[in-house]
Design a protein around this motif. Structure first.
Motif, mmCIF file in Angstrom:
data_model
loop_
_atom_site.group_PDB
_atom_site.id
_atom_site.type_symbol
_atom_site.label_atom_id
_atom_site.label_comp_id
_atom_site.label_asym_id
_atom_site.label_seq_id
_atom_site.Cartn_x
_atom_site.Cartn_y
_atom_site.Cartn_z
ATOM 1 N N GLU A 1 -2.949 12.589 -12.034
ATOM 2 C CA GLU A 1 -1.994 13.692 -12.155
ATOM 3 C C GLU A 1 -2.676 15.045 -12.020
ATOM 4 N N ARG A 2 -3.888 15.168 -12.564
ATOM 5 C CA ARG A 2 -4.603 16.446 -12.445
ATOM 6 C C ARG A 2 -4.923 16.768 -10.992
ATOM 7 N N ALA A 3 -5.345 15.763 -10.230
ATOM 8 C CA ALA A 3 -5.672 15.995 -8.821
ATOM 9 C C ALA A 3 -4.426 16.370 -8.020
ATOM 10 N N VAL A 4 -3.337 15.646 -8.255
ATOM 11 C CA VAL A 4 -2.105 15.910 -7.498
ATOM 12 C C VAL A 4 -1.530 17.273 -7.866
ATOM 13 N N LEU A 5 -1.521 17.599 -9.165
ATOM 14 C CA LEU A 5 -1.024 18.913 -9.596
ATOM 15 C C LEU A 5 -1.834 20.041 -8.964
ATOM 16 N N LYS A 6 -3.151 19.884 -8.970
ATOM 17 C CA LYS A 6 -4.002 20.931 -8.400
ATOM 18 C C LYS A 6 -3.740 21.080 -6.904
ATOM 19 N N ALA A 7 -3.527 19.963 -6.195
ATOM 20 C CA ALA A 7 -3.226 20.024 -4.766
ATOM 21 C C ALA A 7 -1.909 20.754 -4.530
ATOM 22 N N ILE A 8 -0.897 20.432 -5.308
ATOM 23 C CA ILE A 8 0.412 21.080 -5.140
ATOM 24 C C ILE A 8 0.325 22.567 -5.448
ATOM 25 N N GLU A 9 -0.356 22.909 -6.545
ATOM 26 C CA GLU A 9 -0.472 24.317 -6.938
ATOM 27 C C GLU A 9 -1.198 25.152 -5.892
ATOM 28 N N ASN A 10 -2.134 24.532 -5.177
ATOM 29 C CA ASN A 10 -2.916 25.253 -4.168
ATOM 30 C C ASN A 10 -2.422 25.004 -2.746
ATOM 31 N N LYS A 11 -1.249 24.363 -2.619
ATOM 32 C CA LYS A 11 -0.625 24.092 -1.320
ATOM 33 C C LYS A 11 -1.562 23.285 -0.404
ATOM 34 N N VAL A 12 -2.193 22.282 -0.998
ATOM 35 C CA VAL A 12 -3.078 21.380 -0.252
ATOM 36 C C VAL A 12 -2.361 20.048 -0.070
ATOM 37 N N ALA A 13 -2.186 19.630 1.169
ATOM 38 C CA ALA A 13 -1.550 18.341 1.455
ATOM 39 C C ALA A 13 -2.583 17.222 1.355
ATOM 40 N N ILE A 14 -2.134 16.035 0.946
ATOM 41 C CA ILE A 14 -3.017 14.864 0.858
ATOM 42 C C ILE A 14 -2.405 13.743 1.689
ATOM 43 N N TYR A 15 -3.224 13.187 2.576
ATOM 44 C CA TYR A 15 -2.786 12.122 3.484
ATOM 45 C C TYR A 15 -3.785 10.978 3.392
ATOM 46 N N ALA A 16 -3.287 9.748 3.147
ATOM 47 C CA ALA A 16 -4.165 8.586 2.952
ATOM 48 C C ALA A 16 -3.963 7.544 4.045
ATOM 49 N N VAL A 17 -5.050 6.868 4.435
ATOM 50 C CA VAL A 17 -4.978 5.844 5.491
ATOM 51 C C VAL A 17 -5.186 4.424 4.957
ATOM 52 N N HIS A 18 -6.024 4.228 4.009
ATOM 53 C CA HIS A 18 -6.319 2.980 3.313
ATOM 54 C C HIS A 18 -6.180 1.727 4.185
ATOM 55 N N THR A 19 -5.234 0.808 3.865
ATOM 56 C CA THR A 19 -5.211 -0.476 4.571
ATOM 57 C C THR A 19 -4.780 -0.358 6.030
ATOM 58 N N ALA A 20 -4.226 0.791 6.417
ATOM 59 C CA ALA A 20 -3.987 1.007 7.845
ATOM 60 C C ALA A 20 -5.320 1.023 8.583
ATOM 61 N N PHE A 21 -6.332 1.606 7.947
ATOM 62 C CA PHE A 21 -7.668 1.662 8.546
ATOM 63 C C PHE A 21 -8.418 0.361 8.310
ATOM 64 N N ASP A 22 -8.096 -0.342 7.217
ATOM 65 C CA ASP A 22 -8.664 -1.675 6.990
ATOM 66 C C ASP A 22 -8.239 -2.632 8.102
ATOM 67 N N ASN A 23 -6.989 -2.545 8.517
ATOM 68 C CA ASN A 23 -6.430 -3.472 9.505
ATOM 69 C C ASN A 23 -6.729 -3.071 10.950
ATOM 70 N N ASP A 24 -7.279 -1.892 11.153
ATOM 71 C CA ASP A 24 -7.576 -1.405 12.495
ATOM 72 C C ASP A 24 -8.854 -2.064 13.023
ATOM 73 N N ASP B 1 0.816 -1.205 0.000
ATOM 74 C CA ASP B 1 0.000 0.000 0.000
ATOM 75 C C ASP B 1 0.860 1.270 0.000
ATOM 76 N N ASN B 2 0.245 2.367 -0.438
ATOM 77 C CA ASN B 2 0.911 3.666 -0.445
ATOM 78 C C ASN B 2 0.136 4.607 0.468
ATOM 79 N N VAL B 3 0.437 4.543 1.758
ATOM 80 C CA VAL B 3 -0.300 5.316 2.749
ATOM 81 C C VAL B 3 0.585 6.402 3.344
ATOM 82 N N GLY B 4 -0.045 7.293 4.126
ATOM 83 C CA GLY B 4 0.693 8.383 4.751
ATOM 84 C C GLY B 4 0.582 9.651 3.926
ATOM 85 N N LEU B 5 1.558 10.542 4.085
ATOM 86 C CA LEU B 5 1.544 11.822 3.380
ATOM 87 C C LEU B 5 1.963 11.610 1.927
ATOM 88 N N LEU B 6 1.059 11.892 1.006
ATOM 89 C CA LEU B 6 1.318 11.700 -0.422
ATOM 90 C C LEU B 6 1.884 12.950 -1.075
#
Length: 365
Positions: free
Chosen positions: A82-105, A23-28
């Motif tokens: 790529e469009r979502a990530v570019l827009k987040a970077i351009e607007n200084k918005v951080a993205i953090y994902a939990v995915h299977t960390a929350f599945d396993n909780d 998985d690719n979790v944490g601060l993206l």
């Protein structure tokens, strides 16, 4: 509050270290030292969700699915990721994902599904294996409580729904300081006899560094005698999927109607009826074909998940009703769960739930 502080507090509740290896979790994306103005909670951090975050003055998106999963080699805006990530970077918005960390909780995705169904006696369907360790350390008796408190504070001593669990044996330890030593007690060249406690605690392997560091910081000795063992015990309070029992057993058709109502479904794909009553139910949010055999082994009468293929339904072996309720549909309560967790954790800035649609699946009836 800095982003790195916010993340540390989130991970006190949902440890990223319990995620699956693939998985690719944490601060993206984002800068750890930037101040957080607000948090937007969502299922998928798509472009429309980033727009919503900007409009609501939220510069941190906490999402379930990671928008960046694999294979991202450039950022040119050629696809929805790529469009979502570019827009987040351009607007200084951080993205953090939990995915299977929350599945396993234990109180994560699958707990939410079971709670919606009103299941009792909930247990992990596929417990995590080989992630428990035991630490044994020898401590001067007068420092025993200090060292235990340090290890407990760092996350040691948790067994199921109990914490601060340990076992202590008192005895006599010996050591002889030699040239180059700076002993806490005793003299160089002379064997020292010490009244010591042997303290043992259990912990999840991903906490090892912080626990050992805390233990050594609280310990008075220059050289800390300790051992760490890997345990074969399964961790029955972390892992994928859950199962539990309905309050009252149901006929198969009544059960499917009950599920449709609870999940707001228009359709359920399922295996053939077995003319059995449904009492024990297994669940695994998202793509859960891997849990079918585990559900059968736990003697589940029905199993709910998403993304099943044609041949998966044969695994029922006429003993269990297998139901595909949809990937998003099985995870639909995640946003509310994360919202409640973060709202309890943070009171100094706004926590918002996304109102944007991210489920790409629609039905024509």
């Amino acid at each position: 509050m800095k982003l790195k502080t916010v993340i540390a507090k989130i991970e006190e509740e949902i440890s990223i270290r319990q995620a699956e290896d693939f998985d690719n979790v944490g601060l993206l994306c984002g800068v750890y030292d930037r101040d957080v103005s607000g948090i937007l909670v969502c299922h998928d951090a798509l472009e429309n969700v980033v727009d919503e975050a900007v409009a609501r003055n939220c510069n941190l998106i906490v999402c379930f699915h990671p928008i960046i999963f694999s294979g991202l080699k450039s950022l040119t805006g050629k696809n929805y990721v790529e469009r979502a990530v570019l827009k987040a970077i351009e607007n200084k918005v951080a993205i953090y994902a939990v995915h299977t960390a929350f599945d396993n909780d234990f109180f994560g995705v699958n707990h939410g599904i079971c709670s919606q169904l009103g299941l009792k006696n909930m247990k992990i369907l596929q417990p995590k294996e080989n992630n428990l360790k035991q630490l044994t350390v020898f401590v001067p008796k007068e420092y025993s409580e200090k060292v235990k408190e340090a290890m407990f504070s760092a996350g040691a001593g948790g067994i199921g729904f109990y914490d601060e669990c340990s076992f202590t044996v008192n005895g006599n330890g010996t050591f002889r300081p030699v040239e180059g030593s700076n002993p806490f007690s005793g003299q160089q060249g002379i064997r020292e006899n010490a009244d010591e406690d042997m303290i043992s605690v259990i912990f999840e392997d991903f906490k090892q560094g912080q626990i050992v560091g805390a233990m050594k910081a609280a310990h008075p000795y220059e050289e800390v005698a300790h051992q760490i063992y890997s345990l074969d015990n399964k961790n029955h309070h972390a892992g994928l999927g859950m199962y539990g029992d309905l309050e009252e057993e149901m006929d198969e058709k009544d059960f499917l109607g009950f599920v449709k109502e609870k999940f707001g479904l228009e359709v359920i794909k399922h295996s053939s009826f077995n003319n059995k009553k449904i009492k024990r139910v297994g669940v695994l949010g998202g793509s859960g074909a891997s849990g079918i055999r585990s559900a059968a082994a736990k003697k589940c009468d029905a199993y709910l998940t998403g993304d099943l293929k044609y041949h998966d339904y044969f695994l029922a072996e006429s003993k269990m009703l297998i139901c595909d309720i949809g990937h998003y549909e099985s995870e639909q309560f995640v946003t509310q769960q994360l919202f409640e967790i973060l709202s309890q954790k943070f009171s100094t800035f706004a926590i918002s739930k996304s109102i944007e649609k991210t489920n790409p699946v629609n039905y024509f009836i």
